[in-house]
Scaffold this active site. Structure first.
Site, PDB file in Angstrom:
ATOM      1  N   ASP A 123      36.104  43.191  39.903  1.00 27.09           N
ATOM      2  CA  ASP A 123      36.430  41.815  40.254  1.00 27.09           C
ATOM      3  C   ASP A 123      35.242  41.063  40.859  1.00 27.09           C
ATOM      4  O   ASP A 123      35.368  40.458  41.911  1.00 27.09           O
ATOM      5  CB  ASP A 123      37.610  41.882  41.248  1.00 27.09           C
ATOM      6  CG  ASP A 123      38.170  40.527  41.612  1.00 27.09           C
ATOM      7  OD1 ASP A 123      38.055  39.608  40.793  1.00 27.09           O
ATOM      8  OD2 ASP A 123      38.711  40.402  42.721  1.00 27.09           O
TER       9      ASP A 123
ATOM     10  N   ASN B 103      34.451  52.962  44.859  1.00 28.51           N
ATOM     11  CA  ASN B 103      35.558  52.044  45.133  1.00 28.51           C
ATOM     12  C   ASN B 103      36.537  52.070  43.976  1.00 28.51           C
ATOM     13  O   ASN B 103      36.155  51.866  42.817  1.00 28.51           O
ATOM     14  CB  ASN B 103      35.058  50.615  45.318  1.00 28.51           C
ATOM     15  CG  ASN B 103      36.201  49.662  45.691  1.00 28.51           C
ATOM     16  OD1 ASN B 103      36.712  49.717  46.813  1.00 28.51           O
ATOM     17  ND2 ASN B 103      36.608  48.811  44.760  1.00 28.51           N
ATOM     18  N   GLU B 104      37.781  52.346  44.309  1.00 28.69           N
ATOM     19  CA  GLU B 104      38.897  52.292  43.378  1.00 28.69           C
ATOM     20  C   GLU B 104      38.611  52.940  42.026  1.00 28.69           C
ATOM     21  O   GLU B 104      38.673  52.286  40.981  1.00 28.69           O
ATOM     22  CB  GLU B 104      39.365  50.845  43.209  1.00 28.69           C
ATOM     23  CG  GLU B 104      39.891  50.282  44.517  1.00 28.69           C
ATOM     24  CD  GLU B 104      40.629  48.954  44.381  1.00 28.69           C
ATOM     25  OE1 GLU B 104      40.718  48.435  43.267  1.00 28.69           O
ATOM     26  OE2 GLU B 104      41.121  48.458  45.414  1.00 28.69           O
TER      27      GLU B 104
ATOM     28  N   ASN C 215      42.554  50.535  50.290  1.00 30.60           N
ATOM     29  CA  ASN C 215      42.612  49.122  49.895  1.00 30.60           C
ATOM     30  C   ASN C 215      44.069  48.811  49.577  1.00 30.60           C
ATOM     31  O   ASN C 215      44.655  49.466  48.709  1.00 30.60           O
ATOM     32  CB  ASN C 215      41.789  48.868  48.626  1.00 30.60           C
ATOM     33  CG  ASN C 215      40.306  49.131  48.824  1.00 30.60           C
ATOM     34  OD1 ASN C 215      39.834  49.314  49.949  1.00 30.60           O
ATOM     35  ND2 ASN C 215      39.554  49.159  47.734  1.00 30.60           N
TER      36      ASN C 215
ATOM     37  N   TYR D 189      49.475  41.316  45.639  1.00 30.37           N
ATOM     38  CA  TYR D 189      49.759  41.871  44.305  1.00 30.37           C
ATOM     39  C   TYR D 189      51.144  42.517  44.258  1.00 30.37           C
ATOM     40  O   TYR D 189      51.737  42.640  43.198  1.00 30.37           O
ATOM     41  CB  TYR D 189      48.679  42.872  43.887  1.00 30.37           C
ATOM     42  CG  TYR D 189      47.329  42.213  43.734  1.00 30.37           C
ATOM     43  CD1 TYR D 189      47.137  41.195  42.808  1.00 30.37           C
ATOM     44  CD2 TYR D 189      46.258  42.582  44.527  1.00 30.37           C
ATOM     45  CE1 TYR D 189      45.902  40.561  42.681  1.00 30.37           C
ATOM     46  CE2 TYR D 189      45.024  41.972  44.405  1.00 30.37           C
ATOM     47  CZ  TYR D 189      44.850  40.959  43.483  1.00 30.37           C
ATOM     48  OH  TYR D 189      43.636  40.333  43.359  1.00 30.37           O
TER      49      TYR D 189
ATOM     50  N   GLU E  53      40.430  47.318  52.746  1.00 31.74           N
ATOM     51  CA  GLU E  53      40.675  46.008  52.132  1.00 31.74           C
ATOM     52  C   GLU E  53      42.123  45.610  52.298  1.00 31.74           C
ATOM     53  O   GLU E  53      43.032  46.413  52.071  1.00 31.74           O
ATOM     54  CB  GLU E  53      40.392  46.040  50.616  1.00 31.74           C
ATOM     55  CG  GLU E  53      38.949  45.968  50.240  1.00 31.74           C
ATOM     56  CD  GLU E  53      38.756  45.863  48.722  1.00 31.74           C
ATOM     57  OE1 GLU E  53      39.589  45.233  48.042  1.00 31.74           O
ATOM     58  OE2 GLU E  53      37.767  46.425  48.231  1.00 31.74           O
TER      59      GLU E  53
ATOM     60  N   TRP F 203      39.474  41.657  53.409  1.00 34.57           N
ATOM     61  CA  TRP F 203      38.851  41.304  52.127  1.00 34.57           C
ATOM     62  C   TRP F 203      39.104  39.835  51.898  1.00 34.57           C
ATOM     63  O   TRP F 203      40.248  39.434  51.806  1.00 34.57           O
ATOM     64  CB  TRP F 203      39.440  42.133  50.976  1.00 34.57           C
ATOM     65  CG  TRP F 203      38.695  41.918  49.693  1.00 34.57           C
ATOM     66  CD1 TRP F 203      39.091  41.194  48.606  1.00 34.57           C
ATOM     67  CD2 TRP F 203      37.408  42.445  49.370  1.00 34.57           C
ATOM     68  NE1 TRP F 203      38.134  41.235  47.634  1.00 34.57           N
ATOM     69  CE2 TRP F 203      37.088  41.992  48.080  1.00 34.57           C
ATOM     70  CE3 TRP F 203      36.481  43.248  50.060  1.00 34.57           C
ATOM     71  CZ2 TRP F 203      35.887  42.320  47.455  1.00 34.57           C
ATOM     72  CZ3 TRP F 203      35.293  43.573  49.429  1.00 34.57           C
ATOM     73  CH2 TRP F 203      35.010  43.098  48.138  1.00 34.57           C
TER      74      TRP F 203
ATOM     75  N   LYS G 175      39.666  35.126  48.294  1.00 30.73           N
ATOM     76  CA  LYS G 175      40.137  35.874  49.471  1.00 30.73           C
ATOM     77  C   LYS G 175      39.160  35.778  50.643  1.00 30.73           C
ATOM     78  O   LYS G 175      39.370  36.407  51.679  1.00 30.73           O
ATOM     79  CB  LYS G 175      40.407  37.335  49.114  1.00 30.73           C
ATOM     80  CG  LYS G 175      41.601  37.483  48.179  1.00 30.73           C
ATOM     81  CD  LYS G 175      42.103  38.900  48.090  1.00 30.73           C
ATOM     82  CE  LYS G 175      43.202  38.990  47.040  1.00 30.73           C
ATOM     83  NZ  LYS G 175      42.699  38.755  45.659  1.00 30.73           N
TER      84      LYS G 175
END
Ligand code: BDP
Length: 572
Positions: free
Chosen positions: A169, A392-393, A442, A448, A480, A525, A545
């Site tokens: 993102d 990350n993720e 996160n 979401y 996050e 975040w 954000k």
């Protein structure tokens, strides 16, 4: 995949010691206007008919029509060097996104893959006395075998489709993003330096290892001679409340003559995880702060010290004591500011949106390991850096994922046993978390999931945190959480996309975290709005954000955070 073997085969940092100018060393900064060409003919001997472009900086927001251009493109810079006087020379790049090939006066110097990390190519054989022509081919294209990956198969991306086609993102800015320097150092001088700290009562013991070949190495701290092991009492320790920095001087002599000198400005402090707590200098600490992208109008991902200073001052003013360098290692000057202002940093590698199980997944993992080693090699002497985020993720939908995260966490510990390691996950409860020292979570209830339902979201967050802690019995850090807020959008009662909704969500989530002793930190975040690719959920190709706008104007949440955080002590 034993971590020991993996760590042993990792290359060391390729950027070498950070450049400095003193009686023995010279650094010539090559920032300024370079010449650029957007075609892939062979311009290695010099560019004709290029256009001017600012370095450091991404080309995307500087050149009309080049917003979505990812290269390859050619950069050129002409310069006259000072006399080498028998010394060695390298060209050091702070960051080139994504891959760089370098020539000087038509002679090949070397290449580097991966953005956000420094690399140096030896150049003294190609260097001439008069005008020199430095040419860099920069390739920012997206590919599955790169880290972070691009153009990934359907189903391997986290969210919705973006253009350019990235599974993460943020916009894949390209160019020469950080300082470029001609660095002149003595032959067989000080090659590397390592400063490690260990807790000793209420002070710390510092161990200094200088890699300097033969010769006499003399160390001094703030002007007083020290040995390779030295005790610092509690007054000399670095902390957010007292970001005390020392000057470690290293002098190398041979046959009584001074050969090389290096001065390292460094803080001394210890970090430990004990039970559910994160300890700084032996005392429990809770991190309050932000995830921060390197992103600014016109500069794109280009580093500028004024932006770094302004951002970290704003963080301090809000009452933050820390930030995470999401989703890649930040610029070295930003870490200088963090060291000076007493901001604790979780340093993250560029390994965002990894996925597993296809033909390229081992290559991506090798790159993730290499970038981790380069980051640790660059940042290991930093007081401000208190933890490593190795990814990350990652997509956790393949059995190799857990194994890969384990390998990365173990590699981080093998390279640096003095800081905790973990990876930021949006999927609590997945395998692989046991390898992390802290669970980095996160989590986006209220955005979401549970859209528009702050009360339900608050309960959901508490529930997720509790389950995670019960299952893993280790500290949890909320790396996050947040909500997009369009600057100037208001509603009462708060609704999504308004400044009130963002501020209220943040306030509620901080309360949820504060009620749980095992939550060792909360990072909102994000620090500021930032550029993304084009997508149906990213109006104006921005992630909103940010607590600040992209040009650093405060939203309602900035004042709210200041009220909440300034009331909180640095340690609990
Ligand atoms: C998180 C990602 C971050 C995104 C954020 C969001 O780690 O890069 O920007 O979501 O969607 O999952 O705002």
């Amino acid at each position: 995949m034993s971590s020991g073997a993996a760590a042993g085969t990792l290359p060391t940092a390729t950027g070498g010691l950070r450049p400095q100018t003193n009686a023995c060393r010279v650094s010539v900064e090559l920032s300024g206007l370079w010449t650029l060409r957007f075609d892939d003919r062979d311009w290695h001997a010099g560019i004709r008919d290029g256009i001017p472009v600012g370095v450091p900086g991404s080309w995307n927001d500087q050149v009309p029509g080049a917003r979505d251009e990812l290269g390859p493109a050619w950069y050129e810079r002409r310069f006259e060097p000072p006399p080498l006087a028998g010394r060695e020379a390298v060209i050091r790049f702070g960051s080139v996104c994504y891959a760089a090939q370098v020539w000087l006066n038509g002679t090949w110097l070397g290449s580097h893959e991966g953005g956000h990390l420094p690399f140096a190519v030896p150049c003294e054989d190609a260097l001439t006395d008069g005008e020199n022509v430095l040419v860099v081919r920069v390739d920012g294209r997206l590919a599955r075998d790169r880290v972070p990956p691009g153009m990934v198969p359907p189903g391997q991306s986290h969210g919705r489709a973006f253009y350019p086609d990235v599974p993460y993102d943020f916009f894949p800015f390209a160019g020469i993003h950080r300082r470029t320097e001609l660095v002149i150092t003595p032959k067989d001088g000080i090659a590397d330096l390592r400063v490690q700290t260990a807790r000793d009562g209420d002070g710390a013991v510092v161990r200094v290892v200088a890699d300097a070949g033969d010769g006499d190495v003399r160390l001094s701290l703030d002007g007083a001679p020290i040995g390779t092991e030295h005790r610092v009492d509690r007054h000399g320790l670095w902390s957010p409340a007292n970001p005390r920095l020392h000057v470690l001087d290293v002098e190398l002599s041979r046959g009584g003559a001074l050969v090389d000198r290096y001065a390292l400005r460094c803080g001394i402090r210890t970090v430990e995880v004990a039970g559910d707590e994160l300890l700084l200098n032996g005392a429990a600490v809770r991190l309050r702060g932000f995830g921060r992208h390197e992103d600014f109008p016109v500069l794109g991902r280009g580093a500028h010290p004024a932006v770094a200073a302004a951002d970290l001052h704003l963080m301090r003013q809000a009452g933050a004591n820390s930030f995470r360098t999401a989703h890649y290692p930040c610029d070295e000057e930003t870490l200088d500011v963090a060291d000076q202002l007493g901001l604790m940093v979780i340093a993250e590698t560029p390994a965002v949106a990894l996925y597993f199980g296809d033909a390229d997944s081992r290559r991506r993992q090798e790159l993730a390991l290499r970038f981790l080693a380069e980051m640790i090699g660059r940042d290991r002497n930093r007081a401000c850096v208190i933890g490593w985020s190795v990814a990350n993720e990652p997509r956790m939908n393949h059995p190799l994922a857990a194994e890969a995260m384990r390998e990365l966490c173990e590699a981080a510990r093998a390279l640096d046993g003095t800081r905790p390691a973990g990876y930021a996950t949006d999927l609590p409860g997945t395998a692989g978390i046991e390898a992390a020292d802290i669970v980095f979570l996160n989590s986006y209830p209220g955005w979401y999931t549970h859209p528009g339902r702050l009360d339900v979201a608050e309960a959901a967050l508490g529930d997720t945190l509790d389950r995670l802690h019960q299952r893993h019995r280790k500290p949890v850090m909320l790396t996050e959480f947040g909500a997009d807020a369009m600057p100037g959008a208001h509603a009462d009662p708060p609704s999504m996309w308004t400044e009130e909704y963002q501020a209220d969500l943040i306030e509620r989530f901080l309360r949820v975290a504060a009620a749980r002793d095992f939550v060792v930190g909360t990072h909102v975040w994000a620090f500021a709005d930032f550029a993304t690719g084009q997508a149906d959920h990213r109006p104006q190709s921005l992630n909103f954000k940010g607590v600040f706008t992209r040009d650093r104007r405060p939203k309602l949440a900035a004042r709210r955070l200041r009220e909440l955080w300034q009331a909180t002590a640095a340690t609990r």
